[in-house]
Motif scaffolding. Structure first.
Motif, short mmCIF file in Angstrom:
data_model
loop_
_atom_site.label_atom_id
_atom_site.label_comp_id
_atom_site.label_asym_id
_atom_site.label_seq_id
_atom_site.Cartn_x
_atom_site.Cartn_y
_atom_site.Cartn_z
N VAL A 35 0.84 -1.20 0.00
CA VAL A 35 0.00 0.00 0.00
C VAL A 35 0.87 1.25 0.00
O VAL A 35 2.01 1.23 0.48
N THR A 36 0.33 2.31 -0.54
CA THR A 36 0.97 3.62 -0.40
C THR A 36 0.36 4.25 0.84
O THR A 36 -0.86 4.41 0.93
N LEU A 37 1.22 4.55 1.81
CA LEU A 37 0.73 5.12 3.07
C LEU A 37 0.79 6.64 3.01
O LEU A 37 1.84 7.21 2.72
N ARG A 38 -0.36 7.27 3.27
CA ARG A 38 -0.41 8.74 3.32
C ARG A 38 -0.82 9.12 4.73
O ARG A 38 -1.92 8.78 5.17
N GLU A 39 0.06 9.80 5.44
CA GLU A 39 -0.21 10.13 6.84
C GLU A 39 -0.21 11.63 7.05
O GLU A 39 0.72 12.33 6.63
N SER A 40 -1.26 12.14 7.71
CA SER A 40 -1.25 13.57 8.08
C SER A 40 -0.69 13.68 9.48
O SER A 40 -1.08 12.92 10.38
N ARG A 41 0.25 14.59 9.66
CA ARG A 41 0.94 14.71 10.95
C ARG A 41 0.83 16.11 11.56
O ARG A 41 1.48 16.39 12.56
N SER A 42 0.05 16.97 10.96
CA SER A 42 -0.11 18.33 11.50
C SER A 42 -1.50 18.82 11.11
O SER A 42 -2.11 18.27 10.18
N PRO A 43 -2.02 19.85 11.77
CA PRO A 43 -3.34 20.38 11.39
C PRO A 43 -3.39 20.80 9.92
O PRO A 43 -4.40 20.59 9.24
N GLU A 44 -2.28 21.34 9.40
CA GLU A 44 -2.25 21.78 8.00
C GLU A 44 -2.38 20.57 7.07
O GLU A 44 -3.13 20.58 6.10
N GLU A 45 -1.62 19.51 7.40
CA GLU A 45 -1.68 18.30 6.56
C GLU A 45 -3.06 17.64 6.67
O GLU A 45 -3.57 17.09 5.70
N GLU A 46 -3.64 17.73 7.87
CA GLU A 46 -5.00 17.18 8.08
C GLU A 46 -6.01 17.91 7.20
O GLU A 46 -6.85 17.28 6.56
N ASP A 47 -5.91 19.25 7.17
CA ASP A 47 -6.83 20.05 6.34
C ASP A 47 -6.69 19.67 4.87
O ASP A 47 -7.68 19.52 4.15
N ALA A 48 -5.43 19.51 4.43
CA ALA A 48 -5.18 19.20 3.02
C ALA A 48 -5.73 17.81 2.67
O ALA A 48 -6.35 17.62 1.61
N MET A 49 -5.54 16.85 3.59
CA MET A 49 -6.04 15.49 3.34
C MET A 49 -7.56 15.48 3.32
O MET A 49 -8.18 14.84 2.48
N LYS A 50 -8.15 16.22 4.24
CA LYS A 50 -9.62 16.29 4.30
C LYS A 50 -10.17 16.90 3.00
O LYS A 50 -11.16 16.40 2.44
#
Ligand SMILES: N[C@@H](CCC(=O)N[C@@H](CS)C(=O)NCC(=O)O)C(=O)O
Length: 121
Positions: A35-50
């Protein structure tokens, strides 16, 4: 197995106990590299993933597995998918099982207790 040809992408949020459950299954099953793992590790990355996931989901939730045009959001469904594709049964994986029966269970109990306390407040 069709796991590699489908190029699954696993979206996870850092610190999410459901995400760790799926990662642990894949790791102990020897499937983590399929699998390709995509992990959000900060609020900014969380916003972008969402923002990336929300056009495809009624409600964004983690973990999410993308398989082509299909999105799966329940951790147990995601694990069941890999079992169906030839992965080992979770009951055969002692470290996975130790997590599910131990820390994961405790976290769920705390989460439930917290929700009940909030409701009563
Ligand atoms: N039933 C779901 C529960 C997953 C869940 O509640 N994940 C939390 C993170 S630990 C979530 O996505 N919360 C919404 C958010 O973080 O935006 C599963 O087993 O996958």
């Amino acid at each position: 197995m069709s796991l590699i040809s489908e190029n699954p992408v696993l979206f996870v949020k850092h610190g999410c106990p459901f995400c760790l459950k799926v990662r642990l299954y894949l790791l102990e099953a020897g499937l983590i590299d399929t699998v390709t793992l995509r992990e959000s590790r900060s609020p900014e990355e969380e916003d972008a993933m969402k923002a990336e996931l929300s056009p495809h989901l009624a409600k964004v939730s983690y973990p999410t597995l993308r398989l082509g045009d299909t999105y799966m959001t329940e951790s147990d469904d995601i694990i069941a998918h890999f079992v169906k594709e030839g992965g080992p049964a979770p009951a055969q994986l002692p470290t996975f099982q130790a997590y599910v029966d131990g820390p994961f269970k405790q976290l769920l109990a705390l989460y439930k207790e917290n929700a009940e306390l909030k409701q009563g407040a």
